[in-house]
Design a protein around this motif. Structure first.
Motif, mmCIF file in Angstrom:
data_model
loop_
_atom_site.group_PDB
_atom_site.id
_atom_site.type_symbol
_atom_site.label_atom_id
_atom_site.label_comp_id
_atom_site.label_asym_id
_atom_site.label_seq_id
_atom_site.Cartn_x
_atom_site.Cartn_y
_atom_site.Cartn_z
ATOM 1 N N PRO A 172 35.293 38.082 46.197
ATOM 2 C CA PRO A 172 35.618 39.080 47.223
ATOM 3 C C PRO A 172 37.035 39.044 47.790
ATOM 4 O O PRO A 172 37.518 40.047 48.309
ATOM 5 N N ALA A 173 37.713 37.904 47.746
ATOM 6 C CA ALA A 173 38.926 37.717 48.538
ATOM 7 C C ALA A 173 40.205 38.063 47.768
ATOM 8 O O ALA A 173 40.286 37.924 46.543
ATOM 9 N N ILE A 174 41.206 38.504 48.541
ATOM 10 C CA ILE A 174 42.535 38.805 48.014
ATOM 11 C C ILE A 174 43.563 38.080 48.879
ATOM 12 O O ILE A 174 43.459 38.080 50.109
ATOM 13 N N TYR A 185 48.080 38.870 45.055
ATOM 14 C CA TYR A 185 48.769 40.146 44.845
ATOM 15 C C TYR A 185 50.210 40.005 45.334
ATOM 16 O O TYR A 185 50.441 39.760 46.518
ATOM 17 N N MET A 186 51.171 40.144 44.445
ATOM 18 C CA MET A 186 52.553 39.899 44.841
ATOM 19 C C MET A 186 53.531 40.889 44.219
ATOM 20 O O MET A 186 53.284 41.425 43.133
ATOM 21 N N ILE A 194 42.209 32.409 39.277
ATOM 22 C CA ILE A 194 42.523 33.551 40.142
ATOM 23 C C ILE A 194 43.442 34.484 39.359
ATOM 24 O O ILE A 194 44.361 34.031 38.671
ATOM 25 N N LEU A 195 43.184 35.785 39.434
ATOM 26 C CA LEU A 195 44.057 36.737 38.741
ATOM 27 C C LEU A 195 45.370 36.903 39.508
ATOM 28 O O LEU A 195 45.380 36.935 40.740
ATOM 29 N N LEU A 196 46.450 37.007 38.775
ATOM 30 C CA LEU A 196 47.753 37.308 39.376
ATOM 31 C C LEU A 196 48.050 38.785 39.134
ATOM 32 O O LEU A 196 48.124 39.241 37.988
ATOM 33 N N LEU A 230 43.018 46.430 42.907
ATOM 34 C CA LEU A 230 42.151 45.609 43.759
ATOM 35 C C LEU A 230 40.702 45.678 43.281
ATOM 36 O O LEU A 230 40.015 44.650 43.178
ATOM 37 N N LYS A 231 40.243 46.887 42.988
ATOM 38 C CA LYS A 231 38.868 47.051 42.512
ATOM 39 C C LYS A 231 38.663 46.341 41.185
ATOM 40 O O LYS A 231 37.648 45.661 40.970
ATOM 41 N N LEU A 232 39.627 46.489 40.289
ATOM 42 C CA LEU A 232 39.511 45.868 38.975
ATOM 43 C C LEU A 232 39.406 44.353 39.096
ATOM 44 O O LEU A 232 38.570 43.719 38.433
#
Length: 424
Positions: A124-126, A206-207, A236-238, A114-116
């Motif tokens: 900011p959002a996840i 995040y999945m 967006i990062l997966l 999450l931090k990375l």
């Protein structure tokens, strides 16, 4: 003889116990308690013992390393076993993933990932999914949605977290097939980005490529590929949580490979070190290079003894026979469970990939039957079979056997399960 009840007063009740067994030793699929009773262990430390209890090569690697060096902090010095493990993981990680941060457990890896993601994207959002489980630390709890009990009285948690439905039967409209559930969840994800959180504010989705505690739910390929496409469109990062599904559990080294999808960040844990505490965050060098020295760290991460064990585990994958066994035994397990389902319709569903397989107890109308499962679990325990629940309704049984499980061990477990069902 040591009894758990004599020592229970010393432990916080927050750690729930499913039995009062005091384990003395284990070998392969079996565990012996201090009374001398032997149990067939289909839990294996919650999918931690990839090769079963006390696999000889893992034990030998631990002993040899412990004789030389136990710890000096990877912040201060490097270890031969850990350096070798990092190289080997980078070679088998999917796509361009090859830069690694070692940590100690799944939740710690989750918080690191999450931090990375936030550091790299400056967002900011996840977005996470209903039915998910990623751990119980503050960050991991913030993106966990398999049970409200994990968040109870702990709010507020990490901010800017949003949830979308995962394509499980419990979270989608009735009447949809797998493809329909996949499309429904993609549509809901699009609505979330349109009406609730702007995509340019989202650092990562995040999945779990296959949901673990949520019920061993295997999503349709259109959903997984659709999430990847959505991430690419919006930069967006997966992040894929491979903590339970990785390391061969689904018949491929990484569960994401079943869908031909490569994440930007991957978390690994549980089976990585054959029973010792170890986890990792794996990403591309480009992403990791934004994580400057001192922005994150760990005292015990990358421990040389755990790394030695992890190298011994990886050795077992090299000739391909271990993954072959996962696929063959997984198919056999599901075929036998379907026979059991035909005899006991209370088993509503049989699902999974490789040896990541589960059954779901529901009534004829699909209503969850957690009370039935609890009776089955207790009877299985009396018959010396250790089992583990799953599912958001706590009405599923997951099979977390070693990856090298033998047919006769599966047959023994299924025989006990059949006996329990017949009696109840």
């Amino acid at each position: 003889m040591i009894r758990y009840e004599d020592y229970a007063k010393f432990f916080s009740p927050v750690l729930s116990k499913s039995s009062d067994i005091v384990a003395a030793e284990g070998k392969g699929c079996y565990i012996k308690d201090v009374k001398g009773d032997v149990y067939l262990d289909f839990v294996q430390g919650i999918a931690v013992n990839a090769l079963g209890h006390c696999f000889p090569a893992v034990v030998e690697a631990i002993c040899q390393q412990a004789k030389k060096l136990v710890n000096a902090s990877f912040n201060m010095v490097s270890y031969e076993s850990t350096l070798r493990l990092a190289q080997r993981l980078s070679e088998i990680a999917p796509g361009e993933l090859g830069s690694i941060l070692f940590s100690n457990g799944g939740a710690e890896a989750t918080d690191g990932a999450l931090k990375l993601a936030k550091v790299y994207t400056k967002r900011p959002a996840i977005i996470a999914f209903m039915g998910s489980f990623h751990g119980r630390t503050v960050g991991a709890t913030s993106i966990t949605a398999s049970s409200a009990k994990y968040r109870k009285y702990a709010e507020p948690l990490m901010g800017s977290v949003y949830f979308a439905p995962y394509p499980s039967r419990d979270l989608c409209p009735k009447g949809l097939d797998a493809q329909g559930r996949g499309q429904y969840c993609l549509d809901e994800l699009e609505r979330l980005l349109k009406y609730v959180v702007a995509p340019e504010m989202v650092a990562a989705i995040y999945m779990e490529p296959v949901q673990g505690e949520g019920g061993y739910v295997v999503p349709p390929e259109n959903f997984v590929k659709g999430v990847r496409k959505l991430c690419d469109e919006h930069k967006i990062l997966l992040i894929m949580d491979e903590i339970q599904s990785g390391y061969g559990r689904t018949g491929k080294m990484w569960a994401g490979q079943n869908f031909d999808v490569v994440p930007d960040i991957m978390t690994v844990g549980k089976a990585i070190a054959g029973g010792l505490p170890m986890s990792a965050v794996i990403s591309t060098p480009e992403i990791m290079n934004e994580w400057k020295p001192g922005m994150h760290g760990t005292t015990f991460g990358g421990n040389p003894v755990a790394a030695a064990a992890a190298n011994a585990v990886l050795d077992q994958f090299e000739d391909g026979t271990l993954l072959e066994n996962v696929n063959v035994m997984g198919e056999y397990l599901r075929s036998e469970l379907k026979k059991l389902q035909a005899d006991f319709p209370i088993i509503y569903d049989v699902r999974g990939l490789g040896l990541m397989t589960a059954i779901e107890f529901s009534y004829e109308d699909g209503t969850p039957a957690p009370q039935v499962w609890e009776k089955v679990r207790k009877r299985c325990l009396e018959l010396k079979l250790l089992t583990l629940s799953c599912g958001v309704n706590n009405n599923g049984m997951r099979f977390a056997t070693p990856l090298n499980v033998k047919k006769e061990e599966i047959d023994q477990g299924l025989s006990i399960l059949r006996k329990a069902l017949s009696e109840l």
